[in-house]
Design a protein around this motif. Structure first.
Motif, PDB file in Angstrom:
ATOM      1  N   LEU A   5      76.504 -12.316 -13.111  1.00 26.32           N
ATOM      2  CA  LEU A   5      76.281 -12.754 -14.490  1.00 26.32           C
ATOM      3  C   LEU A   5      77.620 -12.830 -15.203  1.00 26.32           C
ATOM      4  CD1 LEU A   5      73.129 -10.641 -15.399  1.00 26.32           C
ATOM      5  CD2 LEU A   5      73.255 -13.132 -15.270  1.00 26.32           C
ATOM      6  N   GLY A   6      78.077 -14.051 -15.421  1.00 25.02           N
ATOM      7  CA  GLY A   6      79.413 -14.269 -15.970  1.00 25.02           C
ATOM      8  C   GLY A   6      80.354 -14.618 -14.836  1.00 25.02           C
ATOM      9  N   PHE A   7      80.784 -15.882 -14.774  1.00 26.57           N
ATOM     10  CA  PHE A   7      81.545 -16.343 -13.612  1.00 26.57           C
ATOM     11  C   PHE A   7      82.947 -16.783 -14.023  1.00 26.57           C
ATOM     12  CE2 PHE A   7      81.773 -18.980  -9.579  1.00 26.57           C
ATOM     13  CZ  PHE A   7      81.669 -17.877  -8.741  1.00 26.57           C
ATOM     14  N   GLY A   8      83.595 -15.899 -14.776  1.00 23.74           N
ATOM     15  CA  GLY A   8      84.997 -16.120 -15.113  1.00 23.74           C
ATOM     16  C   GLY A   8      85.896 -15.609 -14.002  1.00 23.74           C
ATOM     17  N   ARG A   9      87.100 -15.192 -14.376  1.00 25.50           N
ATOM     18  CA  ARG A   9      88.066 -14.784 -13.359  1.00 25.50           C
ATOM     19  C   ARG A   9      87.577 -13.595 -12.535  1.00 25.50           C
ATOM     20  NH1 ARG A   9      91.548 -16.434 -17.720  1.00 25.50           N
ATOM     21  NH2 ARG A   9      91.079 -14.438 -18.710  1.00 25.50           N
ATOM     22  N   VAL A  10      87.014 -12.573 -13.210  1.00 22.59           N
ATOM     23  CA  VAL A  10      86.533 -11.405 -12.472  1.00 22.59           C
ATOM     24  C   VAL A  10      85.345 -11.785 -11.594  1.00 22.59           C
ATOM     25  CG1 VAL A  10      85.572  -9.085 -12.639  1.00 22.59           C
ATOM     26  CG2 VAL A  10      87.373  -9.791 -14.219  1.00 22.59           C
ATOM     27  N   GLY A  11      84.379 -12.495 -12.181  1.00 21.90           N
ATOM     28  CA  GLY A  11      83.208 -12.883 -11.413  1.00 21.90           C
ATOM     29  C   GLY A  11      83.555 -13.717 -10.192  1.00 21.90           C
ATOM     30  N   GLN A  12      84.505 -14.622 -10.341  1.00 24.07           N
ATOM     31  CA  GLN A  12      84.912 -15.456  -9.206  1.00 24.07           C
ATOM     32  C   GLN A  12      85.623 -14.634  -8.139  1.00 24.07           C
ATOM     33  OE1 GLN A  12      86.938 -19.088 -10.546  1.00 24.07           O
ATOM     34  NE2 GLN A  12      85.610 -19.125 -12.338  1.00 24.07           N
ATOM     35  N   ARG A  13      86.402 -13.655  -8.559  1.00 23.05           N
ATOM     36  CA  ARG A  13      87.059 -12.787  -7.576  1.00 23.05           C
ATOM     37  C   ARG A  13      86.029 -11.936  -6.829  1.00 23.05           C
ATOM     38  NH1 ARG A  13      90.666 -12.414  -3.755  1.00 23.05           N
ATOM     39  NH2 ARG A  13      91.449 -10.299  -3.447  1.00 23.05           N
ATOM     40  N   VAL A  14      85.018 -11.451  -7.540  1.00 23.02           N
ATOM     41  CA  VAL A  14      83.940 -10.703  -6.888  1.00 23.02           C
ATOM     42  C   VAL A  14      83.248 -11.583  -5.848  1.00 23.02           C
ATOM     43  CG1 VAL A  14      81.670  -9.634  -7.233  1.00 23.02           C
ATOM     44  CG2 VAL A  14      83.542  -9.114  -8.801  1.00 23.02           C
ATOM     45  N   ALA A  15      83.021 -12.852  -6.188  1.00 22.93           N
ATOM     46  CA  ALA A  15      82.372 -13.770  -5.252  1.00 22.93           C
ATOM     47  C   ALA A  15      83.201 -13.919  -3.972  1.00 22.93           C
ATOM     48  CB  ALA A  15      82.160 -15.132  -5.913  1.00 22.93           C
ATOM     49  N   LYS A  16      84.520 -14.071  -4.127  1.00 19.54           N
ATOM     50  CA  LYS A  16      85.381 -14.199  -2.944  1.00 19.54           C
ATOM     51  C   LYS A  16      85.254 -12.983  -2.031  1.00 19.54           C
ATOM     52  CE  LYS A  16      89.132 -17.287  -4.473  1.00 19.54           C
ATOM     53  NZ  LYS A  16      88.599 -17.778  -5.751  1.00 19.54           N
ATOM     54  N   LEU A  17      85.294 -11.800  -2.633  1.00 21.14           N
ATOM     55  CA  LEU A  17      85.189 -10.576  -1.840  1.00 21.14           C
ATOM     56  C   LEU A  17      83.805 -10.453  -1.211  1.00 21.14           C
ATOM     57  CD1 LEU A  17      87.050  -8.087  -4.222  1.00 21.14           C
ATOM     58  CD2 LEU A  17      87.968  -9.271  -2.232  1.00 21.14           C
ATOM     59  N   ALA A  18      82.776 -10.834  -1.953  1.00 19.77           N
ATOM     60  CA  ALA A  18      81.413 -10.746  -1.423  1.00 19.77           C
ATOM     61  C   ALA A  18      81.219 -11.677  -0.235  1.00 19.77           C
ATOM     62  CB  ALA A  18      80.409 -11.080  -2.529  1.00 19.77           C
ATOM     63  N   HIS A  19      81.845 -12.854  -0.286  1.00 14.29           N
ATOM     64  CA  HIS A  19      81.741 -13.772   0.851  1.00 14.29           C
ATOM     65  C   HIS A  19      82.334 -13.162   2.117  1.00 14.29           C
ATOM     66  CE1 HIS A  19      79.902 -17.069  -1.213  1.00 14.29           C
ATOM     67  NE2 HIS A  19      80.909 -17.244  -2.055  1.00 14.29           N
ATOM     68  N   ALA A  20      83.343 -12.316   1.958  1.00 11.97           N
ATOM     69  CA  ALA A  20      83.928 -11.658   3.132  1.00 11.97           C
ATOM     70  C   ALA A  20      82.928 -10.719   3.802  1.00 11.97           C
ATOM     71  CB  ALA A  20      85.179 -10.880   2.728  1.00 11.97           C
ATOM     72  N   PHE A  21      81.946 -10.247   3.019  1.00  9.33           N
ATOM     73  CA  PHE A  21      80.889  -9.398   3.569  1.00  9.33           C
ATOM     74  C   PHE A  21      79.683 -10.229   4.010  1.00  9.33           C
ATOM     75  CE2 PHE A  21      83.363  -6.371   1.174  1.00  9.33           C
ATOM     76  CZ  PHE A  21      83.293  -5.211   1.921  1.00  9.33           C
ATOM     77  N   GLN A  22      79.819 -11.544   3.983  1.00  5.83           N
ATOM     78  CA  GLN A  22      78.766 -12.474   4.372  1.00  5.83           C
ATOM     79  C   GLN A  22      77.533 -12.339   3.481  1.00  5.83           C
ATOM     80  OE1 GLN A  22      78.054 -12.486   8.657  1.00  5.83           O
ATOM     81  NE2 GLN A  22      80.219 -12.065   9.056  1.00  5.83           N
ATOM     82  N   MET A  23      77.796 -12.169   2.188  1.00  6.58           N
ATOM     83  CA  MET A  23      76.718 -12.184   1.214  1.00  6.58           C
ATOM     84  C   MET A  23      76.498 -13.610   0.723  1.00  6.58           C
ATOM     85  SD  MET A  23      77.567  -8.771  -1.097  1.00  6.58           S
ATOM     86  CE  MET A  23      75.870  -8.496  -1.627  1.00  6.58           C
ATOM     87  N   TYR A  24      75.287 -13.880   0.276  1.00  3.59           N
ATOM     88  CA  TYR A  24      74.966 -15.149  -0.376  1.00  3.59           C
ATOM     89  C   TYR A  24      75.122 -14.920  -1.875  1.00  3.59           C
ATOM     90  CZ  TYR A  24      72.284 -19.176  -1.992  1.00  3.59           C
ATOM     91  OH  TYR A  24      71.886 -20.334  -2.633  1.00  3.59           O
ATOM     92  N   VAL A  25      75.855 -15.790  -2.545  1.00  5.72           N
ATOM     93  CA  VAL A  25      76.210 -15.547  -3.942  1.00  5.72           C
ATOM     94  C   VAL A  25      75.631 -16.624  -4.849  1.00  5.72           C
ATOM     95  CG1 VAL A  25      78.089 -15.155  -5.573  1.00  5.72           C
ATOM     96  CG2 VAL A  25      78.364 -14.454  -3.184  1.00  5.72           C
ATOM     97  N   VAL A  26      74.968 -16.171  -5.916  1.00  3.31           N
ATOM     98  CA  VAL A  26      74.530 -17.049  -6.994  1.00  3.31           C
ATOM     99  C   VAL A  26      75.159 -16.531  -8.281  1.00  3.31           C
ATOM    100  CG1 VAL A  26      72.368 -17.644  -5.859  1.00  3.31           C
ATOM    101  CG2 VAL A  26      72.424 -15.712  -7.447  1.00  3.31           C
ATOM    102  N   ALA A  27      75.301 -17.400  -9.272  1.00  3.72           N
ATOM    103  CA  ALA A  27      75.982 -16.972 -10.493  1.00  3.72           C
ATOM    104  C   ALA A  27      75.429 -17.717 -11.697  1.00  3.72           C
ATOM    105  CB  ALA A  27      77.486 -17.206 -10.385  1.00  3.72           C
ATOM    106  N   TYR A  28      75.554 -17.052 -12.851  1.00  2.79           N
ATOM    107  CA  TYR A  28      75.169 -17.658 -14.125  1.00  2.79           C
ATOM    108  C   TYR A  28      76.402 -17.776 -15.010  1.00  2.79           C
ATOM    109  CZ  TYR A  28      73.426 -18.007 -18.907  1.00  2.79           C
ATOM    110  OH  TYR A  28      73.213 -18.407 -20.194  1.00  2.79           O
TER     111      TYR A  28
END
Length: 313
Positions: free
Chosen positions: A145-168
């Motif tokens: 929830l909130g896809f600014g700089r922090v949210g986008q960085r969290v997404a990058k790290l989550a992809h390394a764990f092979q998570m599926y990411v959705v965002a608002y």
């Protein structure tokens, strides 16, 4: 010239600005205390507390610059500051990775029960791996929830764990989501599909109590909420009820609604919450940006901004 520092920030700020002006430190004064002393200072260095209201700014007869060693500015009456010609500088983008890494750390801690397990061994003197069956991040859906700089960085790290990411993030163009291999969705859809929900939004009238009994009821049973943003976005009484009932699998936060209500860093300060009764609740004292790396970068940025504003070479 005089500078007042009212929070724990990079020591480089006092060292460098001290070459040009007298620097005083008063950690986390109350609003009344700050209003009583601010009249002597041209420069104020702070983070997010106390809130800088009109009364403080009216008392700041000499103030020219406020250097904010964090991102948000909703704690400052910006309209009054502008009216008085006070320049306000924050430090966007310099603690993004620190906050994002803490988010992933909390996801792992609450998923693998590492804090409870550590306490069981160190305090309880037990060695029982069967008490702490966890779950992996791989294959789970993370809603941001909130896809600014922090949210986008969290997404990058989550992809390394092979998570599926959705965002608002309603005002972001679609290509930003595509670049981050993330699907843009509504808040309702995000809450419905996510195994983990991570909050990276400012506290506004629209986001206050966004997580309440009604919205929590729409979430997956056993989902985990993470808040590295601002206390108040989560209604803590409703979260308590959701954890105690078993509706949610956990709540991990770095912020709370009244985190400085008992004095914060002041001597003898205490703090309590009914959430502390919940085994599936973990909390840290707003340390998202508390890394030497982030503090160093923020310190350099704020020093340069203040020197430029004050015409110092």
């Amino acid at each position: 010239m005089k500078c007042l520092i009212i929070d724990v920030v990079s020591p480089a700020i006092a060292t460098e600005l001290g070459k040009y002006m007298e620097v005083d430190t008063k950690i986390l004064p109350t609003q009344e205390e700050l209003a009583g002393m601010i009249g002597d200072y041209e420069v104020l260095i702070m983070r997010v507390d106390p809130a800088i209201n009109k009364e403080i700014l009216d008392a700041a007869k000499k103030l020219k610059v406020i250097g904010v060693c964090s991102v948000g500015l909703n704690h400052i009456d910006m309209a009054v500051a502008k009216e008085k010609g006070i320049q306000v500088f924050n430090a966007p983008g310099l603690n993004d990775n620190a906050v994002a890494e803490l988010t992933i750390s909390k996801m792992l801690d609450i998923s693998r029960h590492t804090i409870d397990a550590c306490n069981d061994v160190k305090v309880g003197k037990n060695w029982d791996k069967y008490k702490f069956m966890g779950r992996e991040l791989r294959g789970k859906t993370l809603g941001i929830l909130g896809f600014g700089r922090v949210g986008q960085r969290v997404a990058k790290l989550a992809h390394a764990f092979q998570m599926y990411v959705v965002a608002y993030a309603p005002y972001l163009p679609e290509y930003v989501f595509d670049q981050e291999a993330t699907k843009g969705v509504s808040v309702d859809e995000l809450l419905k599909v996510s195994d983990f929900v991570s909050i990276h939004m400012p506290l506004t009238p629209e986001t206050k109590d966004l997580f309440n009994a009604k919205s929590i009821a729409t979430m997956k049973d056993g989902a985990v909420v993470l808040n590295m943003a601002r206390g108040g976005i989560v209604n803590e009484q409703d979260m308590y009820e959701a954890l105690k009932s078993g509706k949610l699998g956990g709540f991990a936060t770095d912020v709370m609604a009244n985190e400085l209500a008992a004095g914060g860093l002041t001597e003898g300060a205490g703090f309590d919450s009914p959430l502390f009764e919940c085994e599936n609740f973990i909390v840290t004292p707003h340390l998202g940006a508390q890394t030497t790396d982030a503090a160093r970068a923020i310190g350099v940025h704020i020093i340069n901004k203040v020197k430029d504003a004050m015409g110092l070479k």
